[in-house]
Design a protein around this motif. Structure first.
Motif, PDB file in Angstrom:
ATOM      1  N   GLY A   1       4.847  -7.626  -2.868  1.00 34.33           N
ATOM      2  CA  GLY A   1       3.901  -6.449  -2.502  1.00 34.33           C
ATOM      3  C   GLY A   1       4.396  -5.666  -1.229  1.00 34.33           C
ATOM      4  N   SER A   2       3.539  -4.946  -0.762  1.00 27.14           N
ATOM      5  CA  SER A   2       4.050  -3.954   0.357  1.00 27.14           C
ATOM      6  C   SER A   2       4.726  -4.706   1.543  1.00 27.14           C
TER       7      SER A   2
ATOM      8  N   PRO B   1      -0.122  -7.740  -8.073  1.00 30.70           N
ATOM      9  CA  PRO B   1      -0.494  -7.247  -6.854  1.00 30.70           C
ATOM     10  C   PRO B   1      -2.030  -7.140  -6.803  1.00 30.70           C
TER      11      PRO B   1
ATOM     12  N   ASN C   1      -3.832  -4.773  -5.579  1.00 29.81           N
ATOM     13  CA  ASN C   1      -4.406  -3.318  -5.694  1.00 29.81           C
ATOM     14  C   ASN C   1      -3.857  -2.871  -7.218  1.00 29.81           C
TER      15      ASN C   1
ATOM     16  N   ALA D   1      -2.846   4.339  -4.019  1.00 34.25           N
ATOM     17  CA  ALA D   1      -2.860   3.837  -2.562  1.00 34.25           C
ATOM     18  C   ALA D   1      -3.092   4.997  -1.714  1.00 34.25           C
TER      19      ALA D   1
ATOM     20  N   ASN E   1       0.710   5.737  -7.039  1.00 33.07           N
ATOM     21  CA  ASN E   1       0.048   4.554  -7.892  1.00 33.07           C
ATOM     22  C   ASN E   1       0.984   3.286  -7.064  1.00 33.07           C
ATOM     23  N   PRO E   2       0.073   2.462  -7.082  1.00 32.08           N
ATOM     24  CA  PRO E   2       0.531   1.197  -6.578  1.00 32.08           C
ATOM     25  C   PRO E   2       1.676   0.544  -7.400  1.00 32.08           C
TER      26      PRO E   2
ATOM     27  N   LEU F   1       4.741   2.570  -6.487  1.00 32.92           N
ATOM     28  CA  LEU F   1       5.269   2.138  -5.072  1.00 32.92           C
ATOM     29  C   LEU F   1       5.949   0.939  -4.828  1.00 32.92           C
ATOM     30  N   LEU F   2       5.664  -0.104  -5.457  1.00 33.46           N
ATOM     31  CA  LEU F   2       6.407  -1.361  -5.528  1.00 33.46           C
ATOM     32  C   LEU F   2       7.503  -1.150  -6.446  1.00 33.46           C
TER      33      LEU F   2
ATOM     34  N   CYS G   1     -10.147   2.822   1.869  1.00 32.35           N
ATOM     35  CA  CYS G   1      -9.223   2.907   0.700  1.00 32.35           C
ATOM     36  C   CYS G   1      -9.827   3.895  -0.374  1.00 32.35           C
TER      37      CYS G   1
ATOM     38  N   GLN H   1      -4.524  -2.458   5.178  1.00 32.03           N
ATOM     39  CA  GLN H   1      -4.114  -1.548   4.168  1.00 32.03           C
ATOM     40  C   GLN H   1      -2.706  -1.836   3.896  1.00 32.03           C
ATOM     41  N   VAL H   2      -2.340  -1.050   2.841  1.00 28.96           N
ATOM     42  CA  VAL H   2      -0.953  -0.855   2.448  1.00 28.96           C
ATOM     43  C   VAL H   2      -0.034  -0.415   3.393  1.00 28.96           C
TER      44      VAL H   2
END
Length: 313
Positions: free
Chosen positions: A14-15, A39, A41, A47, A57-58, A61-62, A136, A278-279
């Motif tokens: 994840g982040s 993940p 989220n 995010a 978009n989560p 992002l990953l 969030c 948070q992220v």
């Protein structure tokens, strides 16, 4: 069975985990990330509060994070950890995909699971219009009709937070007891207290429309807030002997401010150590813990080199 030899294995992509892996790979460490691809989220459309990436978009992002880690030589292994244990002065991580990792140090960034109440319809809407965090999701539900489903002693005070984003908030105690003082705060700011119990979440055309109550009536809502308890994701990690902290908010790995666990050579970062992050905070924490890991390993190597040099004299 294939074995990878690494200096550092990061558990969780994840982040926090990817940010740590990026920092370590740029420090020229041989780093391997093991991730199951689930993940926390994932259901969310975006995010938020992430400078320069607002609303990203989560999953996108990953994916970008994975590209950056591999660009610097980091390796990503998709799979689940089935066993983790000390091994020959380091650690051995066993996965369900036939690839195991031997490493000098471990960074746990596996995140947390949200424990939802057993109310039909909650899970299906989770992360979209069944939410938990005002920072969030508050902007997305501004000026909408919002309910807060109580889950614990802090829920009444959490309802106050959402009043910042909308003036149409209803609080559902769900049979839990709250002090007259806390309920008076809700009433004073215009939050309605509904003593009837929610038994089902209702949706139509893939959006939440309201909640069904125990007496058969329905309350129309646009979003439902559910403050969740969380549980650190530690599947397969029992063999490490990591200490856990427990609170009304859930469970987490016990760490010091630098990210050290009670086990030498094992660190933790992100939501697995602090579920409230948070992220942006998780990514920053992953990077900071990774810097600490690298720095301590540099100093440890120097001490060992001195000891070896003195032994040869």
């Amino acid at each position: 069975m294939t074995t990878r030899d690494a200096e550092i294995v990061v558990l969780g992509g994840g982040s926090a985990g990817l940010s740590a892996a990026l920092t370590l790979a740029r420090a020229r460490r041989r780093v391997v990330v093991i991730d199951s691809g689930e993940p926390r989220n994932a259901p969310a459309e975006g995010a938020h509060g992430l400078l320069g990436q607002e609303g990203v978009n989560p999953i996108a992002l990953l994916r970008k994070g994975i590209e950056e880690v591999t660009l610097y030589g980091g390796e990503i292994i998709h799979g689940r950890v089935t066993e983790a244990r000390p091994d020959g002065g380091g650690f051995r991580i066993v996965t369900d995909t036939g690839t195991d990792v031997s490493a000098r140090a471990v960074l746990i960034a596996t995140g947390t699971r949200d424990q939802l109440p057993d109310v039909p319809g909650l899970q299906e809407r989770w992360g979209r219009d069944v939410i938990h965090c005002p920072y969030c999701h508050g902007w997305e539900i501004r000026d909408r009709r919002v309910g807060v489903l109580a889950t614990g002693p802090m829920s009444a005070l959490q309802a106050l937070m959402f009043n910042q984003w909308t003036g149409d908030v209803q609080f559902f105690p769900q049979g839990l007891d709250y002090s007259d003082h806390d309920l008076a705060k809700l009433t004073a700011v215009g939050i309605r207290v509904e003593t009837r119990t929610i038994v089902r979440v209702e949706a139509q055309d893939d959006r939440l429309t309201g909640v069904h109550l125990a007496d058969g009536s329905t309350v129309t809502l646009d979003a439902l807030v559910v403050p969740t308890a969380t549980q650190a994701r530690l599947d397969g990690l029992d063999g490490l002997g990591i200490a856990i902290t427990e609170s009304p908010a859930g469970t987490a790995i016990a760490v010091d401010p630098a990210g050290h666990t009670n086990v030498s050579g094992v660190w933790a970062a992100g939501n697995v150590a602090n579920p409230a992050t948070q992220v942006s905070e998780a990514a920053a924490n992953g990077a900071r813990v990774a810097m600490t890991m690298n720095t301590e390993l540099v100093f440890l190597d120097a001490d060992r080199a001195v000891a070896e040099m003195e032994n040869t004299r």
